[in-house]
Design a protein around this motif. Sequence first.
Motif, mmCIF file in Angstrom:
data_model
loop_
_atom_site.group_PDB
_atom_site.id
_atom_site.type_symbol
_atom_site.label_atom_id
_atom_site.label_comp_id
_atom_site.label_asym_id
_atom_site.label_seq_id
_atom_site.Cartn_x
_atom_site.Cartn_y
_atom_site.Cartn_z
ATOM 1 N N UNK A 1 0.821 -1.206 0.000
ATOM 2 C CA UNK A 1 0.000 0.000 0.000
ATOM 3 C C UNK A 1 0.856 1.258 0.000
ATOM 4 N N UNK A 2 0.334 2.315 -0.647
ATOM 5 C CA UNK A 2 0.939 3.639 -0.584
ATOM 6 C C UNK A 2 -0.011 4.600 0.140
ATOM 7 N N UNK A 3 -0.970 4.058 0.863
ATOM 8 C CA UNK A 3 -1.999 4.861 1.506
ATOM 9 C C UNK A 3 -1.692 5.209 2.940
ATOM 10 N N UNK A 4 -2.628 5.915 3.562
ATOM 11 C CA UNK A 4 -2.453 6.387 4.939
ATOM 12 C C UNK A 4 -2.461 5.259 5.951
ATOM 13 N N UNK A 5 -2.878 4.047 5.527
ATOM 14 C CA UNK A 5 -2.889 2.917 6.452
ATOM 15 C C UNK A 5 -1.489 2.519 6.888
ATOM 16 N N UNK A 6 -0.466 2.828 6.062
ATOM 17 C CA UNK A 6 0.902 2.433 6.415
ATOM 18 C C UNK A 6 1.451 3.283 7.568
ATOM 19 N N UNK B 1 -0.999 12.586 -0.900
ATOM 20 C CA UNK B 1 -2.292 12.668 -0.221
ATOM 21 C C UNK B 1 -2.410 11.753 0.996
ATOM 22 N N UNK B 2 -1.541 10.743 1.106
ATOM 23 C CA UNK B 2 -1.632 9.833 2.250
ATOM 24 C C UNK B 2 -1.346 10.541 3.562
ATOM 25 N N UNK B 3 -0.516 11.577 3.526
ATOM 26 C CA UNK B 3 -0.094 12.226 4.774
ATOM 27 C C UNK B 3 -1.199 13.068 5.414
ATOM 28 N N UNK B 4 -1.877 13.971 4.677
ATOM 29 C CA UNK B 4 -2.997 14.678 5.313
ATOM 30 C C UNK B 4 -4.136 13.750 5.689
ATOM 31 N N UNK B 5 -4.248 12.599 5.028
ATOM 32 C CA UNK B 5 -5.271 11.630 5.413
ATOM 33 C C UNK B 5 -4.922 10.961 6.739
ATOM 34 N N UNK B 6 -3.626 10.963 7.080
ATOM 35 C CA UNK B 6 -3.183 10.345 8.327
ATOM 36 C C UNK B 6 -3.140 11.330 9.479
ATOM 37 N N UNK B 7 -2.646 12.567 9.220
ATOM 38 C CA UNK B 7 -2.433 13.532 10.299
ATOM 39 C C UNK B 7 -2.668 14.949 9.787
ATOM 40 N N UNK B 8 -3.143 15.809 10.688
ATOM 41 C CA UNK B 8 -3.291 17.228 10.361
ATOM 42 C C UNK B 8 -2.091 18.036 10.835
ATOM 43 N N UNK B 9 -1.173 17.377 11.544
ATOM 44 C CA UNK B 9 0.015 18.059 12.063
ATOM 45 C C UNK B 9 1.186 17.770 11.133
#
Length: 226
Positions: free
Chosen positions: A122-127, A146-154
């Motif tokens: 996966x290259x998604x926020x689940x990693x 896009x995976x990073x803002x899907x994981x965290x707002x900081x």
Amino acid sequence: STPFLFVTETVASHPDCPDEGQFGVNVIAQSALSRYDHRLPYRKIADRFEQLHGLELSGASAWHATERAARAGRCEYEQIRQEIQDADVVHIDETGIKRDGEQAWIWTFQTVQHTLYAVRESRGSDVPAEVLGEDFAGTVVCDGWTAYPAFSSNLQRCWAHILREAEDAAEKQPEGEPIYQALRQVYVALQARLESDPSPRERADLQRVARKELESLIDRSVPDGP
């Protein structure tokens, strides 16, 4: 009459050798390096051992050796992951890699003292959620994927990516040139101040000034169009 001949095989033991299997740490290490550093198939790893060292090794045995290397390093791997999970700032990046001919991604999680790699399909926020934990409270330094803002707002965007994207926009649209130059001035000024290793309070002041400059840049930028 011919006497019976009894043959006994004696295998020496050594504290540096693994508890299981007939191969020592050098074979295990070389198998792992051949597989993951030189990207050799297990069959070719076995051929290499026979050609270079006269050691008969099957492809399956080479695979088992890499598995044993992974098991041996699992404890330390988890310790490094725990250190990264507790960090205030983590740099993350991902790049494509082929695994058995299929597309995968090698993720890098880095702090000042530790680096951890994770190969995932996966290259998604689940990693990052899996590696850092869904409750990770630190700052993620990253590019614009896009995976990073899907994981965290900081998030803290990487300056190298921002400047490269701004330069590309300036080459395509004249209105982008003053924006690119303004971003460069902010970056150069911050780098000059950081060379003196400012205190945490001085760093907070730098951040406030830079934020005001960026907000001013946004207010006076072109509101519409490319």
